[in-house]
Motif scaffolding. Sequence first.
Motif, PDB file in Angstrom:
ATOM      1  N   LEU A  64       0.821  -1.206   0.000  1.00 17.73           N
ATOM      2  CA  LEU A  64       0.000   0.000   0.000  1.00 17.73           C
ATOM      3  C   LEU A  64       0.856   1.257   0.000  1.00 17.73           C
ATOM      4  O   LEU A  64       0.456   2.290  -0.531  1.00 17.73           O
ATOM      5  CB  LEU A  64      -0.926   0.013   1.225  1.00 17.73           C
ATOM      6  N   PHE A  65       2.019   1.190   0.626  1.00 20.13           N
ATOM      7  CA  PHE A  65       2.861   2.371   0.797  1.00 20.13           C
ATOM      8  C   PHE A  65       4.246   2.104   0.235  1.00 20.13           C
ATOM      9  O   PHE A  65       4.763   0.986   0.332  1.00 20.13           O
ATOM     10  CB  PHE A  65       2.978   2.767   2.278  1.00 20.13           C
ATOM     11  N   SER A  66       4.851   3.124  -0.314  1.00 20.05           N
ATOM     12  CA  SER A  66       6.192   2.993  -0.850  1.00 20.05           C
ATOM     13  C   SER A  66       7.209   2.852   0.276  1.00 20.05           C
ATOM     14  O   SER A  66       6.925   3.155   1.444  1.00 20.05           O
ATOM     15  CB  SER A  66       6.538   4.222  -1.702  1.00 20.05           C
ATOM     16  N   ARG A  67       8.377   2.406  -0.079  1.00 16.65           N
ATOM     17  CA  ARG A  67       9.429   2.209   0.920  1.00 16.65           C
ATOM     18  C   ARG A  67       9.807   3.522   1.586  1.00 16.65           C
ATOM     19  O   ARG A  67       9.983   3.596   2.812  1.00 16.65           O
ATOM     20  CB  ARG A  67      10.652   1.581   0.230  1.00 16.65           C
ATOM     21  N   ARG A  68       9.903   4.597   0.794  1.00 19.21           N
ATOM     22  CA  ARG A  68      10.265   5.900   1.353  1.00 19.21           C
ATOM     23  C   ARG A  68       9.217   6.394   2.340  1.00 19.21           C
ATOM     24  O   ARG A  68       9.541   6.935   3.407  1.00 19.21           O
ATOM     25  CB  ARG A  68      10.435   6.899   0.211  1.00 19.21           C
ATOM     26  N   LEU A  69       7.922   6.196   2.021  1.00 14.21           N
ATOM     27  CA  LEU A  69       6.868   6.655   2.917  1.00 14.21           C
ATOM     28  C   LEU A  69       6.845   5.837   4.201  1.00 14.21           C
ATOM     29  O   LEU A  69       6.613   6.378   5.294  1.00 14.21           O
ATOM     30  CB  LEU A  69       5.516   6.557   2.201  1.00 14.21           C
ATOM     31  N   ARG A  70       7.110   4.550   4.096  1.00 15.71           N
ATOM     32  CA  ARG A  70       7.147   3.722   5.306  1.00 15.71           C
ATOM     33  C   ARG A  70       8.264   4.162   6.230  1.00 15.71           C
ATOM     34  O   ARG A  70       8.091   4.212   7.458  1.00 15.71           O
ATOM     35  CB  ARG A  70       7.313   2.245   4.919  1.00 15.71           C
ATOM     36  N   TRP A  71       9.412   4.513   5.671  1.00 18.26           N
ATOM     37  CA  TRP A  71      10.504   5.001   6.506  1.00 18.26           C
ATOM     38  C   TRP A  71      10.148   6.359   7.124  1.00 18.26           C
ATOM     39  O   TRP A  71      10.515   6.640   8.275  1.00 18.26           O
ATOM     40  CB  TRP A  71      11.786   5.132   5.687  1.00 18.26           C
ATOM     41  N   SER A  72       9.451   7.197   6.397  1.00 14.48           N
ATOM     42  CA  SER A  72       9.039   8.501   6.946  1.00 14.48           C
ATOM     43  C   SER A  72       8.091   8.321   8.116  1.00 14.48           C
ATOM     44  O   SER A  72       8.220   8.995   9.152  1.00 14.48           O
ATOM     45  CB  SER A  72       8.366   9.341   5.848  1.00 14.48           C
ATOM     46  N   LEU A  73       7.125   7.433   7.984  1.00 11.25           N
ATOM     47  CA  LEU A  73       6.199   7.174   9.081  1.00 11.25           C
ATOM     48  C   LEU A  73       6.924   6.599  10.300  1.00 11.25           C
ATOM     49  O   LEU A  73       6.639   6.981  11.443  1.00 11.25           O
ATOM     50  CB  LEU A  73       5.115   6.198   8.610  1.00 11.25           C
ATOM     51  N   ALA A  74       7.880   5.686  10.041  1.00 10.23           N
ATOM     52  CA  ALA A  74       8.649   5.132  11.161  1.00 10.23           C
ATOM     53  C   ALA A  74       9.449   6.216  11.866  1.00 10.23           C
ATOM     54  O   ALA A  74       9.552   6.233  13.102  1.00 10.23           O
ATOM     55  CB  ALA A  74       9.573   4.023  10.650  1.00 10.23           C
ATOM     56  N   GLY A  75      10.026   7.166  11.107  1.00 10.50           N
ATOM     57  CA  GLY A  75      10.774   8.270  11.715  1.00 10.50           C
ATOM     58  C   GLY A  75       9.884   9.168  12.550  1.00 10.50           C
ATOM     59  O   GLY A  75      10.285   9.617  13.639  1.00 10.50           O
ATOM     60  N   MET A  76       8.672   9.427  12.072  1.00 12.28           N
ATOM     61  CA  MET A  76       7.756  10.262  12.840  1.00 12.28           C
ATOM     62  C   MET A  76       7.351   9.589  14.150  1.00 12.28           C
ATOM     63  O   MET A  76       7.263  10.237  15.205  1.00 12.28           O
ATOM     64  CB  MET A  76       6.513  10.579  12.004  1.00 12.28           C
ATOM     65  N   VAL A  77       7.089   8.313  14.106  1.00  9.82           N
ATOM     66  CA  VAL A  77       6.752   7.579  15.330  1.00  9.82           C
ATOM     67  C   VAL A  77       7.907   7.630  16.323  1.00  9.82           C
ATOM     68  O   VAL A  77       7.709   7.821  17.540  1.00  9.82           O
ATOM     69  CB  VAL A  77       6.372   6.128  14.994  1.00  9.82           C
ATOM     70  N   ALA A  78       9.131   7.479  15.833  1.00  9.38           N
ATOM     71  CA  ALA A  78      10.299   7.538  16.705  1.00  9.38           C
ATOM     72  C   ALA A  78      10.423   8.917  17.359  1.00  9.38           C
ATOM     73  O   ALA A  78      10.773   9.039  18.542  1.00  9.38           O
ATOM     74  CB  ALA A  78      11.555   7.201  15.912  1.00  9.38           C
ATOM     75  N   CYS A  79      10.128   9.971  16.597  1.00 10.24           N
ATOM     76  CA  CYS A  79      10.181  11.328  17.156  1.00 10.24           C
ATOM     77  C   CYS A  79       9.147  11.519  18.268  1.00 10.24           C
ATOM     78  O   CYS A  79       9.430  12.129  19.315  1.00 10.24           O
ATOM     79  CB  CYS A  79       9.951  12.364  16.060  1.00 10.24           C
ATOM     80  N   VAL A  80       7.924  11.005  18.047  1.00 11.88           N
ATOM     81  CA  VAL A  80       6.880  11.124  19.065  1.00 11.88           C
ATOM     82  C   VAL A  80       7.285  10.400  20.347  1.00 11.88           C
ATOM     83  O   VAL A  80       7.133  10.915  21.464  1.00 11.88           O
ATOM     84  CB  VAL A  80       5.547  10.580  18.522  1.00 11.88           C
ATOM     85  N   VAL A  81       7.817   9.197  20.203  1.00  9.23           N
ATOM     86  CA  VAL A  81       8.259   8.438  21.381  1.00  9.23           C
ATOM     87  C   VAL A  81       9.386   9.165  22.101  1.00  9.23           C
ATOM     88  O   VAL A  81       9.411   9.269  23.352  1.00  9.23           O
ATOM     89  CB  VAL A  81       8.694   7.029  20.967  1.00  9.23           C
ATOM     90  N   ALA A  82      10.327   9.721  21.345  1.00  7.36           N
ATOM     91  CA  ALA A  82      11.446  10.446  21.961  1.00  7.36           C
ATOM     92  C   ALA A  82      10.966  11.678  22.716  1.00  7.36           C
ATOM     93  O   ALA A  82      11.445  11.971  23.832  1.00  7.36           O
ATOM     94  CB  ALA A  82      12.462  10.834  20.883  1.00  7.36           C
ATOM     95  N   LEU A  83      10.011  12.419  22.150  1.00  3.81           N
ATOM     96  CA  LEU A  83       9.476  13.597  22.831  1.00  3.81           C
ATOM     97  C   LEU A  83       8.725  13.218  24.107  1.00  3.81           C
ATOM     98  O   LEU A  83       8.817  13.910  25.133  1.00  3.81           O
ATOM     99  CB  LEU A  83       8.551  14.357  21.876  1.00  3.81           C
ATOM    100  N   ALA A  84       7.968  12.139  24.066  1.00  7.65           N
ATOM    101  CA  ALA A  84       7.251  11.703  25.269  1.00  7.65           C
ATOM    102  C   ALA A  84       8.211  11.293  26.372  1.00  7.65           C
ATOM    103  O   ALA A  84       8.009  11.632  27.554  1.00  7.65           O
ATOM    104  CB  ALA A  84       6.323  10.539  24.902  1.00  7.65           C
ATOM    105  N   VAL A  85       9.270  10.585  26.006  1.00  8.45           N
ATOM    106  CA  VAL A  85      10.266  10.196  27.007  1.00  8.45           C
ATOM    107  C   VAL A  85      10.966  11.421  27.581  1.00  8.45           C
ATOM    108  O   VAL A  85      11.213  11.522  28.804  1.00  8.45           O
ATOM    109  CB  VAL A  85      11.279   9.218  26.384  1.00  8.45           C
ATOM    110  N   ALA A  86      11.303  12.377  26.702  1.00  6.35           N
ATOM    111  CA  ALA A  86      11.964  13.595  27.188  1.00  6.35           C
ATOM    112  C   ALA A  86      11.059  14.367  28.151  1.00  6.35           C
ATOM    113  O   ALA A  86      11.534  14.902  29.179  1.00  6.35           O
ATOM    114  CB  ALA A  86      12.347  14.472  26.000  1.00  6.35           C
ATOM    115  N   LEU A  87       9.740  14.457  27.868  1.00  7.76           N
ATOM    116  CA  LEU A  87       8.817  15.157  28.762  1.00  7.76           C
ATOM    117  C   LEU A  87       8.705  14.441  30.098  1.00  7.76           C
ATOM    118  O   LEU A  87       8.635  15.075  31.160  1.00  7.76           O
ATOM    119  CB  LEU A  87       7.442  15.251  28.091  1.00  7.76           C
TER     120      LEU A  87
END
Length: 604
Positions: free
Chosen positions: A286-309
């Motif tokens: 359903l999704f291209s390889r580049r888009l899947r990596w972008s979504l994975a990066g965004m999820v990682a950023c959200v998790v990192a921000l929650a841990v930092a808070l």
Amino acid sequence: MVVCGDDGLAHRLTAELRGVYGEQVTLVVPPNERTARPPVVGRARLASAALLDRVVNAAVGRGGNGSGSGSGSAATVTSTGSGGNGGDAARVLEAVEITEAVLAEAGVERATALALVFDDDETNIRAALTARRLNPRLRLVLRLYNRRLGQHIEELLDQAAALAAGDGEGGSEASTTVLSDADTAAPALAATAVAGTSKVVQTEGLLLRAVERPAAGTGLSTLALLSPTGADAEGGGEQEPRLLPDDDEVRQAAGRPAVVLEQVSSAGGGELPVPGRSGVPPLASLFSRRLRWSLAGMVACVVALAVALWVATPGIHPLRAFYYTLLDLFAIDNPAIGEPLSRQILQLLSGLVGLLLLPVLLAAVLEALGTFRTASALRKPPRGLGGHVVLLGLGKIGTRVLTRLRELNIPVVCVESDPEARGLATARRLRVPVVLGDVTQEGVLESAKIHRAYALLAVTSADTTNLEAVLYARSVRPDLRVVLRLYDDDFATAVYRTLRAAYPHALTRSRSVTHLAAPAFAGAMLGRQVLGAIAVERRVLLFAAVDVAGHPQLEGRTVRDAFRAGSWRALALEGRTDTAPDHVLEKGDRVVVAATRTGLAELR
């Protein structure tokens, strides 16, 4: 026997029946077939080669001894004799269409079997219905591409014969067999294109696999010894392959390439599963390889921000920290006024990530919708594809070969010039990449990633197109494995020898569909159930199911002893996977045998 057809299969089937089985054959062809060149079959191996040549010459109007026209049949009759024996004559009828009068002229009312091998299914069905009415006892063999329709036609014609038998007209000998040259040849073509892939013959309850390995051990599992020069000795070796050798030959040829029976196991019933038949595309598609990596990066950023808070705010629960981060991410109004500086900075960073997330989510939605919208469209070869088979042509043969390759989980890229080709629907269903274009045009094979392909399988209906594509592909990849579908035997041999001389380190194979299919049709006309054929260089080994009763060569013998070198070998009882070599064959058994053409004729 009567053979009706409009292409090379009719001529080759006639030659098979005349030269191998010694049958009297009447060939019915359209008028324009007299100018076509039939295939040259078994010139040196058939004892009746001279007679065979006269039969084939008569079929195309060369060397006929006489002609006449049948009364009221709109057919021209040509007959040829053999050595002055008028009783051993081959008749050739010319007819624009197969009518009741033409069938009567061909002698269907007195014939044992009738083969209808026209390229058009409707023509064959119409003639079969007429022939069954003329002769309820006739053994019918039809060439049909539509499998489901073929099953219904078999039942209908057999029921008609049974009703005629009940009316006292006989019919117990009658049978109807529907075959497809595409289904018969496809396994051999697919196996030839893929090195190390088993050649498969599927029967009721059995799956026979044959592979190329060095000869060793006893000859019970050795089906053939290949030419001494190796697997590339096709058509040009000084010594032909030895089919069905005995134990002494196998021991003397230790280390020589051989076709060996690998296993006889349960087939499990039904056809092998074909990958990609599900109507819902897999999630990864359903999704291209580049888009899947972008979504994975965004999820990682959200998790990192929650841990930092959570770390920066003493006493806050991790779930609440994650909740606050999501609020900030989606810009929900909860400003961190009066909060520590670290909390305010994290809120600003979360808002920034939220701005970045919006286009990624939009792209994901649009890409998913586009994937579902184009699920029925043809796919393009993906970037980085390699190790695949490039299949040229998606006609009747190409479609069956494509299905067989996917059953073997072989990656395929198809090339087709006709946007209305029948095989495009199959490629779309199997989600196989397709390049639309003329293979003889520059850039088409490059689009199919020919420079990274494992093999090229050219099965279009034009010999020159197949040859041109192979020559161009070899100029791009000199070591590319190639398999050509070539109609004419002499032309195929010349092409093979030249390509082998020019590219000695690359594998080259040439195959004829009619050469592979004709034995199955001939066996069906003789009442034999030919289960499949395996190409051994440019010869064919047949697999057939034979009733033991009435065969002194089989009845009362063990499976090991039911063997004649170079002719036939009993393999196993049909439907049983644990047949011991010492099992004694008895009346009522049905045995699967591997046989040469002449061996199958002897078993008759």
